[in-house]
Design an enzyme around this catalytic site. Structure first.
Site, short mmCIF file in Angstrom:
data_model
loop_
_atom_site.label_atom_id
_atom_site.label_comp_id
_atom_site.label_asym_id
_atom_site.label_seq_id
_atom_site.Cartn_x
_atom_site.Cartn_y
_atom_site.Cartn_z
N GLN A 36 0.84 -1.20 0.00
CA GLN A 36 0.00 0.00 0.00
C GLN A 36 0.87 1.25 0.00
OE1 GLN A 36 -2.27 2.61 -0.26
NE2 GLN A 36 -3.78 1.23 0.69
N LEU A 59 -21.12 -0.79 0.74
CA LEU A 59 -21.79 -0.94 -0.56
C LEU A 59 -20.89 -1.59 -1.60
CD1 LEU A 59 -23.63 2.51 -0.71
CD2 LEU A 59 -24.46 0.33 0.19
N GLN A 60 -19.58 -1.38 -1.48
CA GLN A 60 -18.63 -1.96 -2.45
C GLN A 60 -17.69 -2.91 -1.72
OE1 GLN A 60 -16.44 0.89 -4.75
NE2 GLN A 60 -15.17 -0.64 -5.72
N GLY A 76 -9.32 -1.28 -1.04
CA GLY A 76 -10.39 -1.00 -0.09
C GLY A 76 -9.93 -0.83 1.34
N GLU A 77 -8.67 -0.39 1.52
CA GLU A 77 -8.18 -0.26 2.90
C GLU A 77 -8.94 0.81 3.67
OE1 GLU A 77 -4.10 0.44 5.49
OE2 GLU A 77 -3.96 -0.20 3.40
N ARG A 78 -9.41 1.88 2.99
CA ARG A 78 -10.19 2.91 3.69
C ARG A 78 -11.48 2.30 4.26
NH1 ARG A 78 -12.45 6.29 0.82
NH2 ARG A 78 -12.62 8.09 2.20
N ASN A 111 -5.19 4.20 -5.53
CA ASN A 111 -4.97 5.53 -4.96
C ASN A 111 -4.81 6.60 -6.03
OD1 ASN A 111 -4.70 5.28 -1.87
ND2 ASN A 111 -3.51 3.56 -2.62
N ARG A 114 -8.10 7.80 -7.40
CA ARG A 114 -8.83 8.69 -6.51
C ARG A 114 -8.02 9.94 -6.18
NH1 ARG A 114 -10.08 4.16 -3.10
NH2 ARG A 114 -8.57 5.02 -1.65
#
Length: 279
Positions: A36, A59-60, A76-78, A111, A114
């Site tokens: 990461q 949701l995801q 999807g670490e957040r 990352n 986004r």
């Protein structure tokens, strides 16, 4: 043929849900992607995501791969961190079979898409990818859909002192400030300039002018202490005239160097084209 990653994370969702092995997995069995690139997570943004998860759920699904102990988070670490804060026991996840190379690339892509990475985190990711995959900047630029100059400019920031890269990471200095500071060779002078930037709230253009003035003063002192012979001055003038830009020839006891100035990427390409045509 260079494999392009421009399609991004969408390529991970090919096939049906059954094929992708959608599962509910224990939060305690998940651990972050070891590749990461993002090291700092905005606490306020995580709080907002936590509240959303508490109200609507996740949701995801996360994307994970099976490891010796539990699962490694690919993307999807957040959501994982927010799920921890929301005290969830399980999260939905797509279990994929991925190599270390794919883990690195997907972690970076998630990352980048986004725009979550700081310039330093992005630079370190590029450097790690090139080292681990044994590829050049040019190959990396094709695979990620980023220009080579963008990658090169970011990696150059890693030559700055740790104190400076930390401030860029924290958003106290911009990437532009960092690039300008690379024009100062002395670490002590770089750190003094950083103090002045913060104290006087100097923008990038002001810092560039300040550094240019500093370097010109140094050159004048150097010229006075060791005046150039007529031969070198003549060669400098010839190169300035041919290239249409500033040129400095420095001659040492054993070796020398030629410095050619350029103002932007287009100016650099013009100069390089001149030498190419001279072959």
């Amino acid at each position: 043929m260079v494999r392009r990653l421009g399609k991004g994370l969408d390529s991970l969702f090919t096939g049906s849900i059954e094929e992708d092995q959608l599962q509910e997995i224990a939060v305690k069995d998940c651990r972050p992607n070891p590749y990461q690139p993002r090291k700092q997570f905005d606490e306020e943004a995580l709080l907002g995501l936590q509240q959303s998860i508490e109200e609507h759920g996740i949701l995801q699904p996360l994307i994970v791969r099976k490891s010796i102990k539990g699962y490694e988070i690919v993307a999807g670490e957040r959501r994982f961190r927010a799920a921890q804060k929301a005290k969830l026991e399980q999260v939905p996840a797509l279990v994929k079979e991925l190599t270390d190379e794919q883990m690195m690339e997907i972690g970076l892509l998630e990352n980048l898409q986004r725009e979550d990475l700081s310039p330093i985190e992005e630079a370190r990711s590029y450097e790690q990818l090139m080292k681990e995959l044994n590829i050049t900047q040019e190959i990396l630029s094709h695979r990620l859909g980023k220009s080579r100059s963008h990658i090169a400019n970011l990696i150059r920031l890693l030559a700055l002192p740790v104190e400076v890269t930390r401030k860029i990471n924290e958003g106290k200095l911009s990437m532009g400030h960092g690039r300008a500071l690379l024009g100062v060779k002395s670490r002590e002078e770089q750190l003094k300039l950083v103090e002045r930037i913060e104290k006087e709230s100097l923008n990038v253009r002001q810092v560039e002018r300040l550094i240019n003035e500093m370097n010109q003063k140094k050159e004048k002192k150097k010229d006075k202490s060791s005046p150039k012979d007529i031969f070198l001055k003549e060669r400098e003038e010839n190169l300035r005239s041919s290239l249409g830009t500033g040129v400095k020839i420095h001659k040492g006891k054993r070796k020398g160097k030629i410095e050619i100035e350029f103002t932007n990427e287009e100016d650099l390409e013009r100069i390089l084209q001149f030498f190419h045509n001279e072959k």
